[in-house]
Design a protein around this motif. Structure first.
Motif, PDB file in Angstrom:
ATOM      1  N   ILE A 154      40.086  32.998  29.905  1.00  0.00           N
ATOM      2  CA  ILE A 154      40.832  32.398  31.010  1.00  0.00           C
ATOM      3  C   ILE A 154      41.610  31.131  30.633  1.00  0.00           C
ATOM      4  O   ILE A 154      42.432  30.649  31.393  1.00  0.00           O
ATOM      5  CB  ILE A 154      39.836  32.058  32.157  1.00  0.00           C
ATOM      6  CG1 ILE A 154      40.573  31.767  33.458  1.00  0.00           C
ATOM      7  CG2 ILE A 154      38.926  30.920  31.741  1.00  0.00           C
ATOM      8  CD1 ILE A 154      39.637  31.502  34.624  1.00  0.00           C
ATOM      9  N   ASP A 155      41.382  30.604  29.437  1.00  0.00           N
ATOM     10  CA  ASP A 155      41.764  29.227  29.130  1.00  0.00           C
ATOM     11  C   ASP A 155      43.204  28.856  29.492  1.00  0.00           C
ATOM     12  O   ASP A 155      43.438  27.900  30.240  1.00  0.00           O
ATOM     13  CB  ASP A 155      41.494  28.943  27.652  1.00  0.00           C
ATOM     14  CG  ASP A 155      40.041  29.200  27.300  1.00  0.00           C
ATOM     15  OD1 ASP A 155      39.350  28.257  26.912  1.00  0.00           O
ATOM     16  OD2 ASP A 155      39.580  30.350  27.398  1.00  0.00           O
ATOM     17  N   TYR A 156      44.199  29.549  28.920  1.00  0.00           N
ATOM     18  CA  TYR A 156      45.567  29.118  29.224  1.00  0.00           C
ATOM     19  C   TYR A 156      45.933  29.395  30.671  1.00  0.00           C
ATOM     20  O   TYR A 156      46.800  28.719  31.227  1.00  0.00           O
ATOM     21  CB  TYR A 156      46.584  29.767  28.280  1.00  0.00           C
ATOM     22  CG  TYR A 156      47.952  29.130  28.414  1.00  0.00           C
ATOM     23  CD1 TYR A 156      48.129  27.773  28.148  1.00  0.00           C
ATOM     24  CD2 TYR A 156      49.050  29.861  28.837  1.00  0.00           C
ATOM     25  CE1 TYR A 156      49.378  27.170  28.304  1.00  0.00           C
ATOM     26  CE2 TYR A 156      50.300  29.270  28.986  1.00  0.00           C
ATOM     27  CZ  TYR A 156      50.451  27.923  28.725  1.00  0.00           C
ATOM     28  OH  TYR A 156      51.687  27.319  28.884  1.00  0.00           O
ATOM     29  N   GLN A 157      45.275  30.344  31.294  1.00  0.00           N
ATOM     30  CA  GLN A 157      45.533  30.585  32.728  1.00  0.00           C
ATOM     31  C   GLN A 157      45.260  29.336  33.547  1.00  0.00           C
ATOM     32  O   GLN A 157      45.977  29.055  34.514  1.00  0.00           O
ATOM     33  CB  GLN A 157      44.654  31.734  33.228  1.00  0.00           C
ATOM     34  CG  GLN A 157      44.760  31.975  34.727  1.00  0.00           C
ATOM     35  CD  GLN A 157      44.068  33.244  35.150  1.00  0.00           C
ATOM     36  OE1 GLN A 157      44.558  34.342  34.931  1.00  0.00           O
ATOM     37  NE2 GLN A 157      42.898  33.106  35.754  1.00  0.00           N
ATOM     38  N   TYR A 192      49.521  36.107  28.738  1.00  0.00           N
ATOM     39  CA  TYR A 192      50.342  36.518  29.883  1.00  0.00           C
ATOM     40  C   TYR A 192      49.818  35.911  31.185  1.00  0.00           C
ATOM     41  O   TYR A 192      50.597  35.611  32.096  1.00  0.00           O
ATOM     42  CB  TYR A 192      50.380  38.043  29.990  1.00  0.00           C
ATOM     43  CG  TYR A 192      50.774  38.745  28.709  1.00  0.00           C
ATOM     44  CD1 TYR A 192      51.727  38.192  27.856  1.00  0.00           C
ATOM     45  CD2 TYR A 192      50.187  39.946  28.337  1.00  0.00           C
ATOM     46  CE1 TYR A 192      52.084  38.828  26.671  1.00  0.00           C
ATOM     47  CE2 TYR A 192      50.539  40.588  27.161  1.00  0.00           C
ATOM     48  CZ  TYR A 192      51.481  40.027  26.333  1.00  0.00           C
ATOM     49  OH  TYR A 192      51.821  40.653  25.157  1.00  0.00           O
ATOM     50  N   ALA A 193      48.493  35.728  31.261  1.00  0.00           N
ATOM     51  CA  ALA A 193      47.907  35.132  32.464  1.00  0.00           C
ATOM     52  C   ALA A 193      48.501  33.754  32.729  1.00  0.00           C
ATOM     53  O   ALA A 193      48.870  33.424  33.861  1.00  0.00           O
ATOM     54  CB  ALA A 193      46.395  35.033  32.304  1.00  0.00           C
ATOM     55  N   ILE A 270      34.341  35.145  32.055  1.00  0.00           N
ATOM     56  CA  ILE A 270      35.441  34.254  31.691  1.00  0.00           C
ATOM     57  C   ILE A 270      36.729  35.034  31.409  1.00  0.00           C
ATOM     58  O   ILE A 270      37.728  34.479  30.994  1.00  0.00           O
ATOM     59  CB  ILE A 270      35.027  33.385  30.473  1.00  0.00           C
ATOM     60  CG1 ILE A 270      35.830  32.086  30.429  1.00  0.00           C
ATOM     61  CG2 ILE A 270      35.150  34.151  29.168  1.00  0.00           C
ATOM     62  CD1 ILE A 270      35.444  31.127  31.530  1.00  0.00           C
ATOM     63  N   ASP A 271      36.699  36.353  31.663  1.00  0.00           N
ATOM     64  CA  ASP A 271      37.868  37.201  31.435  1.00  0.00           C
ATOM     65  C   ASP A 271      39.023  36.784  32.347  1.00  0.00           C
ATOM     66  O   ASP A 271      38.827  36.521  33.541  1.00  0.00           O
ATOM     67  CB  ASP A 271      37.488  38.656  31.712  1.00  0.00           C
ATOM     68  CG  ASP A 271      38.685  39.588  31.668  1.00  0.00           C
ATOM     69  OD1 ASP A 271      39.353  39.639  30.628  1.00  0.00           O
ATOM     70  OD2 ASP A 271      38.968  40.246  32.686  1.00  0.00           O
ATOM     71  N   CYS A 272      40.215  36.746  31.784  1.00  0.00           N
ATOM     72  CA  CYS A 272      41.368  36.256  32.557  1.00  0.00           C
ATOM     73  C   CYS A 272      41.722  37.173  33.719  1.00  0.00           C
ATOM     74  O   CYS A 272      42.152  36.702  34.774  1.00  0.00           O
ATOM     75  CB  CYS A 272      42.569  36.039  31.642  1.00  0.00           C
ATOM     76  SG  CYS A 272      43.225  37.571  30.897  1.00  0.00           S
ATOM     77  N   ASN A 275      39.294  36.779  36.870  1.00  0.00           N
ATOM     78  CA  ASN A 275      39.483  35.465  37.474  1.00  0.00           C
ATOM     79  C   ASN A 275      40.892  35.309  38.040  1.00  0.00           C
ATOM     80  O   ASN A 275      41.077  34.701  39.090  1.00  0.00           O
ATOM     81  CB  ASN A 275      39.175  34.375  36.444  1.00  0.00           C
ATOM     82  CG  ASN A 275      37.686  34.237  36.195  1.00  0.00           C
ATOM     83  OD1 ASN A 275      36.969  33.691  37.017  1.00  0.00           O
ATOM     84  ND2 ASN A 275      37.214  34.760  35.077  1.00  0.00           N
ATOM     85  N   GLY A 276      41.868  35.891  37.360  1.00  0.00           N
ATOM     86  CA  GLY A 276      43.223  35.895  37.909  1.00  0.00           C
ATOM     87  C   GLY A 276      43.301  36.669  39.210  1.00  0.00           C
ATOM     88  O   GLY A 276      44.055  36.308  40.128  1.00  0.00           O
ATOM     89  N   ALA A 277      42.506  37.736  39.303  1.00  0.00           N
ATOM     90  CA  ALA A 277      42.474  38.511  40.544  1.00  0.00           C
ATOM     91  C   ALA A 277      41.977  37.664  41.707  1.00  0.00           C
ATOM     92  O   ALA A 277      42.482  37.773  42.837  1.00  0.00           O
ATOM     93  CB  ALA A 277      41.576  39.736  40.361  1.00  0.00           C
TER      94      ALA A 277
END
Length: 560
Positions: A154-157, A192-193, A270-272, A275-277
């Motif tokens: 998730i970091d850069y998100q 991309y996140a 911690i998957d982007c 968490n983006g969802a």
């Protein structure tokens, strides 16, 4: 004939103008009053601050389950000031500082050097990327899956918000900033996140409908990536059941957590994508209500402070600071500085505006003054996403390495300077090496029922922290090294004691062994070295890399 020639000339001029400005073929521009930009940008930062502090007490406490409504923390106006210690904010300010110091054209290698020199604790893709940089693996290889196993995290998100806040209506800038700063630690969907989040902020300066914001930002990332698929799903599921966010949550769980096809190179909570969802779930189902947006994004669980931070940041940017409810603004400390940065809140706003002015001009826009008021004149430009490269099918490595001259600029201290001084106070004559700065190492006035406790932490998952001393063992009598050490209730580590390089003690410090709750006592008889100088080593060896701190209540040498 004359009209045909004129039409041809005008068409040619349009093509040339389009190429020169990078604008769409219609040459469209749109205007944004600087006061409106400032108001929205300021709100975007505030939204991040509010979301992360409101959700902080729940972070990672609810995995693969919805947070019960009664577990949602109460918002109090003073809560906003908990933001100054949050990594969700201060990490991205490292990137702002690099842009401020070196300009928009700063190289990715300089960005990597600055990130390598950061002193704050990091996790996941950030930690792996920074460790690579410090080891001489220059970007973009610092994020390549060959070297970084956490590249989809998730970091850069959670660090890309700045890229849209300094680029109103300019989603291409969010892509380019991702290629410069996101490439330090993330790859594939993890990259991309962040580009998607940045593009949402860029859109929020001109659009208030969360669905349209998400649809606009989709154009900034490869259509074939799983992250884009997740965004399309969230929009479709929202349209199907706009009043039932929990149904959307269960659909996310079924597809993006339980289907192995969407767990490739995933690191669980911690998957982007998941968490983006939850960021989008809050934005869409929140229906532009600040409290509802934050609470839904939070109640999704997992990284439940980062997710409402991104959702609130985008929403607040659509509203503007002047329209944000007073309960989020009235107690804000205007003087406090964000940890590990040079910025207070007013300074953050100032540097963001300074960079935005440069971004606008560099992007083919301009700044005009009309009736004493400044306006950004911004080109309408479709974003150009980069090539699809998932982490499970990456492109070739770049074989990028820092030169000796660049490595000389990476000033990594193996011990925080204050900790060395604390060690001398706690155990005079002992020296410390390879102490990381996580879990706030140094002296504590009290911990675990003992006063004056020294805290240490390993440098990284492979590098133990070491306390060493040369000691002249007196002749005659008995000399003993006595160590009393404890562990964090949520973690453990291995204690190794060496005398002249030979291990004399090696055992875990855990709930099973530290029967002094939480203390373990070890004594080593040094009498056989009477009249000699010995080298003593206390090794704090990490195991599993979770709450790895050691708490030293006593390190003593006694002769009798």
């Amino acid at each position: 004939m004359r009209n045909s020639r004129l039409s041809l000339i005008l068409a040619l001029m349009t093509v040339l103008l389009t190429r020169a400005t990078g604008a769409e073929a219609d040459g469209a521009f749109r205007r944004l009053a600087l006061k409106d930009y400032r108001d929205k940008m300021k709100a975007g930062w505030l939204g991040q601050m509010a979301g992360v502090t409101w959700g902080a007490p729940t972070e990672f406490k609810f995995q693969d389950r919805i947070i019960p409504a009664e577990k949602v923390p109460e918002w109090k106006p003073a809560t906003i000031n908990d933001c100054f210690q949050q990594d969700d904010l201060y990490v991205e300010m490292t990137f702002l500082r690099t842009l401020e110091q070196y300009g928009l054209d700063v190289s990715i290698r300089q960005a990597g050097i600055d990130f390598a020199n950061s002193r704050y604790p990091l996790w996941c893709a950030n930690r792996a990327g920074r460790s690579n940089l410090r080891a001489g693996i220059a970007p973009p290889d610092s994020s390549h899956p060959k070297f970084n196993p956490r590249a989809n995290d998730i970091d850069y998100q959670i660090e890309a918000d700045y890229s849209g806040l300094i680029a109103p209506g300019l989603p291409q800038v969010a892509i380019e900033m991702g290629e410069k700063f996101g490439r330090l630690m993330n790859y594939g969907d993890g990259l991309y996140a962040g580009q998607f989040i940045g593009a949402m902020y860029a859109a929020a300066f001109f659009e208030s409908d969360p669905v349209k914001i998400a649809e606009t930002a989709l154009a900034a990332i490869p259509a074939g990536c799983q992250y884009a698929e997740m965004v399309r799903d969230l929009i479709a599921w929202y349209r199907t059941e706009p009043d039932d966010w929990e149904k959307t949550w269960h659909r996310c769980q079924q597809k993006y957590r339980e289907n192995p096809e969407y767990q490739k190179d995933s690191n669980g909570d911690i998957d982007c994508k998941i968490n983006g969802a939850y960021v989008l779930m809050g934005l869409l189902h929140g229906r532009r209500d600040p409290d509802r947006t934050v609470v839904i994004a939070m109640r999704g669980g997992m990284d439940s402070d980062c997710n409402p931070s991104s959702a609130a940041g985008v929403l607040f940017a659509t509203m503007g600071f002047s329209k944000v409810p007073e309960r989020f603004t009235k107690a804000l400390d205007q003087q406090a500085k964000f940890s590990h940065t040079a910025y207070s809140f007013p300074q953050l706003i100032e540097v963001s505006e300074k960079l935005a002015r440069k971004v606008v001009v560099k992007s083919g826009g301009r700044i005009e003054t009309q009736n004493g008021e400044e306006y950004f004149v911004l080109p309408v430009r479709a974003p150009r996403p980069r090539k699809l490269e998932p982490t499970w099918s990456p492109g070739p490595v770049a074989n990028s390495r820092f030169t000796p001259q660049e490595m000389a600029q990476i000033r990594v201290f193996d011990v925080p300077p204050s900790v060395s001084a604390d060690v001398e106070k706690f155990a005079p004559g002992w020296k410390i090496a390879d102490c990381g700065d996580e879990m706030n190492p140094g002296l504590r006035a009290e911990w675990g029922g003992r006063k004056n406790v020294l805290v240490t932490h390993p440098l990284d998952p492979e590098t133990a922290c070491k306390l060493t001393r040369a000691f002249d063992v007196p002749s005659g009598g008995k000399t003993t090294l006595r160590v009393v050490v404890g562990h964090d209730p949520q973690g453990d580590f291995e204690l190794i004691i060496r005398v002249n390089g030979k291990g004399v003690v090696q055992k875990p410090v855990s709930q099973a062994t530290a029967t002094g709750d939480p203390w373990l006592t070890e004594e080593v008889d040094l009498s056989s070295f009477a009249g000699k100088t010995v080298k003593l080593e206390l090794i704090h060896q990490p195991t599993g890399w979770s709450y790895e701190a050691a708490y030293w209540a006593e390190i003593a040498l006694a002769s009798r």
